[in-house]
Design a protein around this motif. Structure first.
Motif, PDB file in Angstrom:
ATOM      1  N   ALA A 142     -10.296  -5.248  11.910  1.00 14.51           N
ATOM      2  CA  ALA A 142      -9.578  -4.018  12.225  1.00 14.51           C
ATOM      3  C   ALA A 142      -9.888  -3.540  13.638  1.00 14.51           C
ATOM      4  O   ALA A 142      -8.999  -3.057  14.347  1.00 14.51           O
ATOM      5  N   ALA A 143     -11.132  -3.669  14.065  1.00 17.30           N
ATOM      6  CA  ALA A 143     -11.502  -3.261  15.424  1.00 17.30           C
ATOM      7  C   ALA A 143     -10.796  -4.120  16.464  1.00 17.30           C
ATOM      8  O   ALA A 143     -10.338  -3.615  17.505  1.00 17.30           O
ATOM      9  N   VAL A 144     -10.713  -5.420  16.193  1.00 21.45           N
ATOM     10  CA  VAL A 144     -10.023  -6.325  17.114  1.00 21.45           C
ATOM     11  C   VAL A 144      -8.552  -5.950  17.220  1.00 21.45           C
ATOM     12  O   VAL A 144      -7.973  -5.905  18.319  1.00 21.45           O
ATOM     13  N   ARG A 145      -7.911  -5.672  16.082  1.00 19.01           N
ATOM     14  CA  ARG A 145      -6.499  -5.294  16.081  1.00 19.01           C
ATOM     15  C   ARG A 145      -6.273  -3.982  16.830  1.00 19.01           C
ATOM     16  O   ARG A 145      -5.324  -3.854  17.622  1.00 19.01           O
ATOM     17  N   ALA A 146      -7.142  -3.001  16.590  1.00 19.89           N
ATOM     18  CA  ALA A 146      -6.995  -1.704  17.249  1.00 19.89           C
ATOM     19  C   ALA A 146      -7.195  -1.836  18.755  1.00 19.89           C
ATOM     20  O   ALA A 146      -6.469  -1.225  19.548  1.00 19.89           O
ATOM     21  N   ARG A 147      -8.179  -2.629  19.156  1.00 23.69           N
ATOM     22  CA  ARG A 147      -8.444  -2.813  20.591  1.00 23.69           C
ATOM     23  C   ARG A 147      -7.262  -3.503  21.270  1.00 23.69           C
ATOM     24  O   ARG A 147      -6.843  -3.117  22.364  1.00 23.69           O
ATOM     25  N   SER A 155     -15.890   0.118  23.325  1.00 22.89           N
ATOM     26  CA  SER A 155     -15.842   0.995  22.158  1.00 22.89           C
ATOM     27  C   SER A 155     -15.913   0.216  20.851  1.00 22.89           C
ATOM     28  O   SER A 155     -15.431  -0.920  20.755  1.00 22.89           O
ATOM     29  N   ALA A 156     -16.514   0.838  19.845  1.00 23.76           N
ATOM     30  CA  ALA A 156     -16.525   0.267  18.496  1.00 23.76           C
ATOM     31  C   ALA A 156     -15.206   0.516  17.766  1.00 23.76           C
ATOM     32  O   ALA A 156     -15.007   0.025  16.657  1.00 23.76           O
ATOM     33  N   MET A 157     -14.322   1.305  18.368  1.00 21.53           N
ATOM     34  CA  MET A 157     -12.967   1.526  17.833  1.00 21.53           C
ATOM     35  C   MET A 157     -12.973   2.190  16.458  1.00 21.53           C
ATOM     36  O   MET A 157     -12.148   1.878  15.594  1.00 21.53           O
ATOM     37  N   VAL A 158     -13.879   3.129  16.249  1.00 17.27           N
ATOM     38  CA  VAL A 158     -13.980   3.762  14.923  1.00 17.27           C
ATOM     39  C   VAL A 158     -12.675   4.458  14.518  1.00 17.27           C
ATOM     40  O   VAL A 158     -12.180   4.237  13.403  1.00 17.27           O
ATOM     41  N   LEU A 203     -10.339   3.366  11.301  1.00 10.50           N
ATOM     42  CA  LEU A 203     -10.004   4.287  10.212  1.00 10.50           C
ATOM     43  C   LEU A 203      -8.497   4.332   9.980  1.00 10.50           C
ATOM     44  O   LEU A 203      -8.039   4.357   8.830  1.00 10.50           O
ATOM     45  N   ALA A 204      -7.723   4.356  11.051  1.00 12.83           N
ATOM     46  CA  ALA A 204      -6.263   4.391  10.891  1.00 12.83           C
ATOM     47  C   ALA A 204      -5.753   3.134  10.213  1.00 12.83           C
ATOM     48  O   ALA A 204      -4.940   3.191   9.280  1.00 12.83           O
ATOM     49  N   LEU A 205      -6.217   1.980  10.647  1.00 17.21           N
ATOM     50  CA  LEU A 205      -5.748   0.713  10.076  1.00 17.21           C
ATOM     51  C   LEU A 205      -6.186   0.541   8.627  1.00 17.21           C
ATOM     52  O   LEU A 205      -5.399   0.107   7.777  1.00 17.21           O
ATOM     53  N   THR A 206      -7.441   0.863   8.330  1.00 20.62           N
ATOM     54  CA  THR A 206      -7.920   0.688   6.956  1.00 20.62           C
ATOM     55  C   THR A 206      -7.296   1.709   6.016  1.00 20.62           C
ATOM     56  O   THR A 206      -7.049   1.406   4.842  1.00 20.62           O
ATOM     57  N   SER A 207      -7.008   2.903   6.511  1.00 16.28           N
ATOM     58  CA  SER A 207      -6.322   3.895   5.675  1.00 16.28           C
ATOM     59  C   SER A 207      -4.925   3.412   5.327  1.00 16.28           C
ATOM     60  O   SER A 207      -4.475   3.533   4.176  1.00 16.28           O
ATOM     61  N   ALA A 208      -4.231   2.868   6.322  1.00 15.96           N
ATOM     62  CA  ALA A 208      -2.887   2.352   6.076  1.00 15.96           C
ATOM     63  C   ALA A 208      -2.923   1.221   5.057  1.00 15.96           C
ATOM     64  O   ALA A 208      -2.102   1.165   4.136  1.00 15.96           O
ATOM     65  N   PHE A 268     -11.232  11.688  13.487  1.00 15.83           N
ATOM     66  CA  PHE A 268     -11.258  10.846  12.288  1.00 15.83           C
ATOM     67  C   PHE A 268     -10.248  11.336  11.256  1.00 15.83           C
ATOM     68  O   PHE A 268      -9.617  10.537  10.556  1.00 15.83           O
ATOM     69  N   GLU A 269     -10.093  12.658  11.142  1.00 18.32           N
ATOM     70  CA  GLU A 269      -9.056  13.190  10.258  1.00 18.32           C
ATOM     71  C   GLU A 269      -7.668  12.807  10.771  1.00 18.32           C
ATOM     72  O   GLU A 269      -6.776  12.478   9.986  1.00 18.32           O
ATOM     73  N   LEU A 270      -7.494  12.859  12.087  1.00 22.61           N
ATOM     74  CA  LEU A 270      -6.236  12.411  12.685  1.00 22.61           C
ATOM     75  C   LEU A 270      -5.983  10.940  12.376  1.00 22.61           C
ATOM     76  O   LEU A 270      -4.852  10.539  12.081  1.00 22.61           O
TER      77      LEU A 270
END
Length: 232
Positions: free
Chosen positions: A3-8, A34-37, A41-46, A161-163
């Motif tokens: 997920a971090a790789v995808r977000a980055r 960045s650790a892309m937290v 969170l956005a990707l794993t929530s989806a 994080f809520e966003l």
């Protein structure tokens, strides 16, 4: 973490047209460090909501429709990186140093560009209003901090994080569950420093938080794109 790789990758893609080159490379460097937290969170929530609701993919789901999950993750991450950099510049003002400020000037521009580009990516999603609230809250907290008034130590991370979970969940037409929002707040409180590393079980914890509400609230399909939060 995948997920971090995808977000980055999505974040870098979102700013690929930024110029001049040194400014774009500075933003790339911030994303690489960045650790892309928030993006994670956005990707794993989806992904968790997709599994729990079995709705259509984000490109055709209700709500904003055309804004994909990776773009949402990139938008949240860029807003966070921009505000985090702004916070760092406010805490140690570069203009108080004697040496030339070339790098600091680039940082100031980078912060502005990242927040603006993040807004652009989220502007026509269900997370648009929350993105505006996040930046407004950040401004109030920084003002209070500069004037010596007490502020919550993890206010920025809590808002971002809520966003993130809002942006991820609504990609599949569902609003985030109370347990997912509570997890995001607890995660923000648990992280330290300006470069927080997410704990290993983020994906599992997000999936558990979503499964606590087996029938997440669904948005009705929308044929019209959501107006931007910045539209008149």
């Amino acid at each position: 973490m995948e997920a971090a790789v995808r977000a980055r990758k999505a974040g870098r893609q979102a700013v690929r047209d930024v110029s001049p080159d040194p400014l774009r490379e500075r933003i790339y460097g911030l994303l690489d460090e960045s650790a892309m937290v928030p993006g994670v969170l956005a990707l794993t929530s989806a992904r968790a909501v997709e599994g729990a609701t079995a709705t259509k993919p984000p490109e055709t789901a209700g709500g904003s429709g055309t804004v994909g999950v990776e773009d949402r993750a990139a938008g949240v991450q860029l807003i966070y990186e921009g505000l985090r950099l702004t916070r760092a510049l406010a805490d140690e003002p570069p203009w108080e140093r004697d040496s030339p400020h070339t790098d600091s000037n680039i940082d100031i521009l980078a912060a502005d560009v990242m927040v603006a580009r993040g807004f652009s990516l989220l502007a026509r999603t269900e997370a648009a209003d929350k993105a505006v609230e996040t930046v407004q809250s950040f401004g109030r907290n920084e003002t209070d901090d500069q004037q010596g008034r007490p502020t919550a130590p993890h206010a920025l991370e809590t808002d971002v994080f809520e966003l993130a979970v809002l942006a991820g969940s609504t990609a599949f037409g569902a609003s985030p569950t109370d347990s997912l929002l509570a997890y995001a707040a607890d995660l923000a409180e648990s992280l330290d420093g300006d470069h927080p590393e997410p704990p290993e079980p983020v994906a599992e914890e997000v999936e558990q938080a979503v499964s606590d509400a087996p029938n997440p609230r669904q948005f009705a399909p929308s044929d019209d794109p959501r107006p931007s939060a910045t539209d008149p």
